[in-house]
Scaffold this motif. Structure first.
Motif, PDB file in Angstrom:
ATOM      1  N   ASP A  70       0.842  -1.199   0.000  1.00  0.00           N
ATOM      2  CA  ASP A  70       0.000   0.000   0.000  1.00  0.00           C
ATOM      3  C   ASP A  70       0.880   1.254   0.000  1.00  0.00           C
ATOM      4  O   ASP A  70       1.723   1.437   0.880  1.00  0.00           O
ATOM      5  N   GLU A  71       0.680   2.107  -0.978  1.00  0.00           N
ATOM      6  CA  GLU A  71       1.504   3.308  -1.127  1.00  0.00           C
ATOM      7  C   GLU A  71       1.382   4.256   0.064  1.00  0.00           C
ATOM      8  O   GLU A  71       2.331   4.973   0.372  1.00  0.00           O
ATOM      9  N   ARG A  72       0.238   4.258   0.710  1.00  0.00           N
ATOM     10  CA  ARG A  72       0.084   5.110   1.898  1.00  0.00           C
ATOM     11  C   ARG A  72       0.974   4.604   3.033  1.00  0.00           C
ATOM     12  O   ARG A  72       1.536   5.397   3.793  1.00  0.00           O
ATOM     13  N   ARG A  73       1.121   3.295   3.130  1.00  0.00           N
ATOM     14  CA  ARG A  73       2.000   2.719   4.153  1.00  0.00           C
ATOM     15  C   ARG A  73       3.464   2.944   3.789  1.00  0.00           C
ATOM     16  O   ARG A  73       4.250   3.391   4.616  1.00  0.00           O
ATOM     17  N   THR A  74       3.822   2.656   2.561  1.00  0.00           N
ATOM     18  CA  THR A  74       5.220   2.804   2.170  1.00  0.00           C
ATOM     19  C   THR A  74       5.665   4.265   2.173  1.00  0.00           C
ATOM     20  O   THR A  74       6.843   4.552   2.377  1.00  0.00           O
ATOM     21  N   ALA A  75       4.732   5.200   1.974  1.00  0.00           N
ATOM     22  CA  ALA A  75       5.067   6.625   2.025  1.00  0.00           C
ATOM     23  C   ALA A  75       5.498   7.061   3.429  1.00  0.00           C
ATOM     24  O   ALA A  75       6.140   8.096   3.586  1.00  0.00           O
ATOM     25  N   LEU A  76       5.174   6.261   4.435  1.00  0.00           N
ATOM     26  CA  LEU A  76       5.537   6.572   5.822  1.00  0.00           C
ATOM     27  C   LEU A  76       6.860   5.928   6.229  1.00  0.00           C
ATOM     28  O   LEU A  76       7.182   5.879   7.418  1.00  0.00           O
ATOM     29  N   ALA A  77       7.637   5.475   5.271  1.00  0.00           N
ATOM     30  CA  ALA A  77       8.886   4.768   5.580  1.00  0.00           C
ATOM     31  C   ALA A  77       9.826   5.614   6.430  1.00  0.00           C
ATOM     32  O   ALA A  77      10.476   5.092   7.350  1.00  0.00           O
ATOM     33  N   GLY A  78       9.915   6.891   6.176  1.00  0.00           N
ATOM     34  CA  GLY A  78      10.789   7.754   6.966  1.00  0.00           C
ATOM     35  C   GLY A  78      10.324   7.867   8.408  1.00  0.00           C
ATOM     36  O   GLY A  78      11.151   7.830   9.341  1.00  0.00           O
ATOM     37  N   GLU A  79       9.034   7.972   8.592  1.00  0.00           N
ATOM     38  CA  GLU A  79       8.467   8.019   9.935  1.00  0.00           C
ATOM     39  C   GLU A  79       8.727   6.703  10.662  1.00  0.00           C
ATOM     40  O   GLU A  79       9.090   6.690  11.839  1.00  0.00           O
ATOM     41  N   ARG A  80       8.572   5.601   9.936  1.00  0.00           N
ATOM     42  CA  ARG A  80       8.827   4.290  10.529  1.00  0.00           C
ATOM     43  C   ARG A  80      10.291   4.160  10.927  1.00  0.00           C
ATOM     44  O   ARG A  80      10.613   3.705  12.013  1.00  0.00           O
ATOM     45  N   GLU A  81      11.178   4.552  10.035  1.00  0.00           N
ATOM     46  CA  GLU A  81      12.610   4.452  10.290  1.00  0.00           C
ATOM     47  C   GLU A  81      13.018   5.262  11.525  1.00  0.00           C
ATOM     48  O   GLU A  81      13.861   4.831  12.306  1.00  0.00           O
ATOM     49  N   ALA A  82      12.390   6.410  11.713  1.00  0.00           N
ATOM     50  CA  ALA A  82      12.718   7.263  12.864  1.00  0.00           C
ATOM     51  C   ALA A  82      12.207   6.684  14.177  1.00  0.00           C
ATOM     52  O   ALA A  82      12.773   6.956  15.237  1.00  0.00           O
ATOM     53  N   ALA A  83      11.151   5.877  14.125  1.00  0.00           N
ATOM     54  CA  ALA A  83      10.504   5.407  15.346  1.00  0.00           C
ATOM     55  C   ALA A  83      10.791   3.956  15.702  1.00  0.00           C
ATOM     56  O   ALA A  83      10.878   3.601  16.877  1.00  0.00           O
ATOM     57  N   VAL A  84      10.936   3.101  14.699  1.00  0.00           N
ATOM     58  CA  VAL A  84      10.999   1.653  14.921  1.00  0.00           C
ATOM     59  C   VAL A  84      12.433   1.158  14.774  1.00  0.00           C
ATOM     60  O   VAL A  84      13.031   1.278  13.707  1.00  0.00           O
ATOM     61  N   ALA A  85      12.954   0.577  15.853  1.00  0.00           N
ATOM     62  CA  ALA A  85      14.309   0.029  15.824  1.00  0.00           C
ATOM     63  C   ALA A  85      14.330  -1.398  15.293  1.00  0.00           C
ATOM     64  O   ALA A  85      15.267  -1.811  14.612  1.00  0.00           O
ATOM     65  N   ARG A  86      13.288  -2.149  15.603  1.00  0.00           N
ATOM     66  CA  ARG A  86      13.280  -3.577  15.264  1.00  0.00           C
ATOM     67  C   ARG A  86      11.841  -4.067  15.174  1.00  0.00           C
ATOM     68  O   ARG A  86      10.979  -3.648  15.944  1.00  0.00           O
ATOM     69  N   THR A  87      11.618  -4.978  14.233  1.00  0.00           N
ATOM     70  CA  THR A  87      10.328  -5.641  14.084  1.00  0.00           C
ATOM     71  C   THR A  87      10.581  -7.127  13.908  1.00  0.00           C
ATOM     72  O   THR A  87      11.390  -7.521  13.071  1.00  0.00           O
ATOM     73  N   ASP A  88       9.892  -7.944  14.687  1.00  0.00           N
ATOM     74  CA  ASP A  88       9.895  -9.397  14.487  1.00  0.00           C
ATOM     75  C   ASP A  88       8.465  -9.787  14.129  1.00  0.00           C
ATOM     76  O   ASP A  88       7.521  -9.373  14.802  1.00  0.00           O
ATOM     77  N   LEU A  89       8.319 -10.576  13.084  1.00  0.00           N
ATOM     78  CA  LEU A  89       7.020 -10.983  12.594  1.00  0.00           C
ATOM     79  C   LEU A  89       6.977 -12.498  12.504  1.00  0.00           C
ATOM     80  O   LEU A  89       7.862 -13.116  11.905  1.00  0.00           O
ATOM     81  N   TYR A  90       5.954 -13.086  13.115  1.00  0.00           N
ATOM     82  CA  TYR A  90       5.824 -14.548  13.160  1.00  0.00           C
ATOM     83  C   TYR A  90       4.439 -14.977  12.689  1.00  0.00           C
ATOM     84  O   TYR A  90       3.431 -14.436  13.166  1.00  0.00           O
ATOM     85  N   PRO A  91       4.365 -15.967  11.801  1.00  0.00           N
ATOM     86  CA  PRO A  91       3.054 -16.546  11.497  1.00  0.00           C
ATOM     87  C   PRO A  91       2.598 -17.342  12.727  1.00  0.00           C
ATOM     88  O   PRO A  91       3.404 -18.044  13.346  1.00  0.00           O
ATOM     89  N   VAL A  92       1.325 -17.213  13.062  1.00  0.00           N
ATOM     90  CA  VAL A  92       0.791 -17.906  14.243  1.00  0.00           C
ATOM     91  C   VAL A  92      -0.568 -18.505  13.929  1.00  0.00           C
ATOM     92  O   VAL A  92      -1.238 -18.108  12.976  1.00  0.00           O
ATOM     93  N   GLU A  93      -0.951 -19.455  14.746  1.00  0.00           N
ATOM     94  CA  GLU A  93      -2.302 -20.003  14.765  1.00  0.00           C
ATOM     95  C   GLU A  93      -2.885 -19.745  16.143  1.00  0.00           C
ATOM     96  O   GLU A  93      -2.197 -19.940  17.156  1.00  0.00           O
ATOM     97  N   LEU A  94      -4.104 -19.297  16.185  1.00  0.00           N
ATOM     98  CA  LEU A  94      -4.754 -19.042  17.460  1.00  0.00           C
ATOM     99  C   LEU A  94      -5.223 -20.354  18.076  1.00  0.00           C
ATOM    100  O   LEU A  94      -5.658 -21.256  17.372  1.00  0.00           O
ATOM    101  N   VAL A  95      -5.115 -20.458  19.385  1.00  0.00           N
ATOM    102  CA  VAL A  95      -5.547 -21.660  20.096  1.00  0.00           C
ATOM    103  C   VAL A  95      -6.576 -21.286  21.152  1.00  0.00           C
ATOM    104  O   VAL A  95      -6.651 -20.136  21.579  1.00  0.00           O
ATOM    105  N   GLY A  96      -7.340 -22.245  21.558  1.00  0.00           N
ATOM    106  CA  GLY A  96      -8.300 -22.030  22.644  1.00  0.00           C
ATOM    107  C   GLY A  96      -9.526 -21.254  22.252  1.00  0.00           C
ATOM    108  O   GLY A  96     -10.147 -20.625  23.080  1.00  0.00           O
ATOM    109  N   GLN A  97      -9.875 -21.303  20.986  1.00  0.00           N
ATOM    110  CA  GLN A  97     -11.084 -20.583  20.543  1.00  0.00           C
ATOM    111  C   GLN A  97     -12.265 -21.509  20.545  1.00  0.00           C
ATOM    112  O   GLN A  97     -12.252 -22.599  20.196  1.00  0.00           O
TER     113      GLN A  97
END
Length: 97
Positions: A70-97
């Motif tokens: 999404d271009e609106r998200r990617t346009a915020l890359a500078g803002e993200r770079e200034a604020a976010v030091a690290r991101t970890d992303l994991y695929p998950v499955e929800l349990v107990g539903q």
């Protein structure tokens, strides 16, 4: 196929509020890509803990791919770079539903 992700975010020093503000903006785009925020939580960020934890769901891989491109998200890359030091992303499955 549904895509569920756990996203862990660490702020740059002194930028926890900026991280939250950036995430407010990009998470608002989820619905346009058949995505939704299942849960969002914040920690104190001490002792190496992430500042924010999110559980996100997309109806399909195409929805996730569209959100990431999404271009609106990617346009915020500078803002993200200034604020976010690290991101970890994991695929998950929800349990107990």
């Amino acid at each position: 196929m549904t895509v569920r992700l756990c996203c862990l975010l660490w702020a740059r020093p002194g930028a926890a509020e900026a991280l939250a503000a950036y995430e407010d903006k990009v998470l608002a785009l989820l619905g346009e890509h058949d995505g939704r925020l299942l849960q969002r939580a914040r920690t104190d960020g001490d002792d190496g803990r992430p500042d924010e934890i999110q559980l996100i769901e997309f109806a399909s891989q195409a929805g996730y791919d569209g959100f990431m491109a999404d271009e609106r998200r990617t346009a915020l890359a500078g803002e993200r770079e200034a604020a976010v030091a690290r991101t970890d992303l994991y695929p998950v499955e929800l349990v107990g539903q």
